[in-house]
Enzyme design. Structure first.
Site, PDB file in Angstrom:
ATOM      1  N   ASP A   1      -5.761  -3.427  -2.375  1.00  0.00           N
ATOM      2  CA  ASP A   1      -4.673  -3.216  -1.425  1.00  0.00           C
ATOM      3  C   ASP A   1      -4.126  -4.522  -0.845  1.00  0.00           C
ATOM      4  OD1 ASP A   1      -3.189  -2.399   0.900  1.00  0.00           O
ATOM      5  OD2 ASP A   1      -4.363  -0.566   0.978  1.00  0.00           O
TER       6      ASP A   1
ATOM      7  N   SER B   1       0.827  -1.198   0.000  1.00  0.00           N
ATOM      8  CA  SER B   1       0.000   0.000   0.000  1.00  0.00           C
ATOM      9  C   SER B   1       0.865   1.252   0.000  1.00  0.00           C
ATOM     10  CB  SER B   1      -0.962  -0.049   1.194  1.00  0.00           C
ATOM     11  OG  SER B   1      -1.953   0.942   1.085  1.00  0.00           O
TER      12      SER B   1
END
Length: 310
Positions: free
Chosen positions: A174, A46
């Site tokens: 993510d 991320s």
């Protein structure tokens, strides 16, 4: 004696990446370019994936701290007020535009200056993904991917942003849902594709501050239904994944070959709150200064002659 294999692993956490970038700035201030030059593998999830890709593309920690200071108000300026139950909280257009500006629209993973591993989760096939440059003869395909798209995929936090397509029949979100702390990705890569022994691996793991997921007592937990769990799910996934990655790396490498740099918060800081995240820059500088000697020892770095001891 074998040469140490140095891994820099960076957690996810949205705008809390300000903390990570500030820690890195302090280390770079003391050791100069030699710090990033010494790293053999960059691993990120991320926001940590964006920072890892930035470092691998030749950007400095100061460049990336500037990116985060400027990016927050643009990316998270206009949340959807009414449609959040049916659509992501934010339009991902501003984030994608910033990533294209940061990395260019044509840079590919094999153009990077350092080997990388960037985590994501692919929804169509229901599988974890680690996007890499082709740093081993058995690796292919990943090196042809656009850097900005890999950065977009690893940071497509569920409920916040829409998923990202890298090919015609996939859908990425993510990597924090399974590996918010990517320590084990880095260790596995070092052993499997770089032929390293565990005793030769040196791992520096940097978080985005922590606020452990806790419930007051069992009675309170018993009363939590679907709605309450839903609101806490992202926080719980991130924090539990980060804790697990920390414990497992410490067991595999031993405390002399592993260092975790993070700071616990009394209260959770939202990953999309630019105002709440702004003070994390100074906190990151402070935590960096406190740990810079340990980081230098772990990576066997020499201070710049002009740098005084803190």
């Amino acid at each position: 004696m074998s040469k140490p294999f140095r891994i820099l692993a960076l957690d996810g956490g949205g705008l809390r990446g300000i903390f990570t970038a500030a820690v890195l700035c302090e280390v770079a201030r003391v050791f100069g370019p030699a710090f990033i030059e010494s790293v053999d593998l960059l691993v990120g999830t991320s926001t940590g994936g964006i920072i890892a890709l930035g470092l691998a593309s030749g950007k400095t920690p100061a460049d990336l701290l500037g990116f985060y200071r400027n990016a927050g108000p643009q990316i998270f300026a206009h949340p959807r007020r009414i449609g959040q139950l049916w659509s992501p909280k934010y339009d991902r257009g501003p984030l994608d535009d910033l990533l294209k500006e940061e990395f260019g629209e044509s840079m590919r993973m094999n153009d990077l200056l350092k080997p990388v591993c960037i985590s994501a989760y692919e929804l169509v096939h229901g599988t974890t993904r680690v996007w890499k440059d082709d740093h081993h003869k058995d690796l292919s395909f990943g090196g042809d991917q656009l850097v900005w798209k890999v950065a977009a995929a690893t940071s497509a936090a569920p409920t916040y942003f829409a998923p990202v397509q890298l090919q015609d029949a996939d859908s990425h979100i993510d990597g924090g849902i399974w590996s918010n702390n990517p320590n084990l990705i880095g260790i596995t890569e070092a052993v499997r594709y770089f032929g390293q022994q565990l005793q030769d691996v040196r791992l520096l793991s940097i978080g985005t501050t922590a606020s452990p997921f806790r419930i007051k007592d069992h009675a309170r937990a018993e009363k939590m239904g679907g709605v309450r769990w839903a609101f806490k799910a992202v926080h719980m996934l991130q924090e539990s994944s980060s804790l697990a990655g920390d414990y497992q790396a410490k067991l595999l490498l031993g405390e002399s070959n592993y260092l975790r740099v993070n700071s616990e918060q009394a209260e959770a800081i939202k990953l999309d709150d630019a105002k709440q995240c702004a003070p994390l820059q100074e906190w990151g500088h402070s935590v960096g200064r406190l740990n810079v000697q340990k980081i230098g020892a772990l990576f066997e770095l020499e201070r710049l002659a002009s740098t005084n001891d803190d």
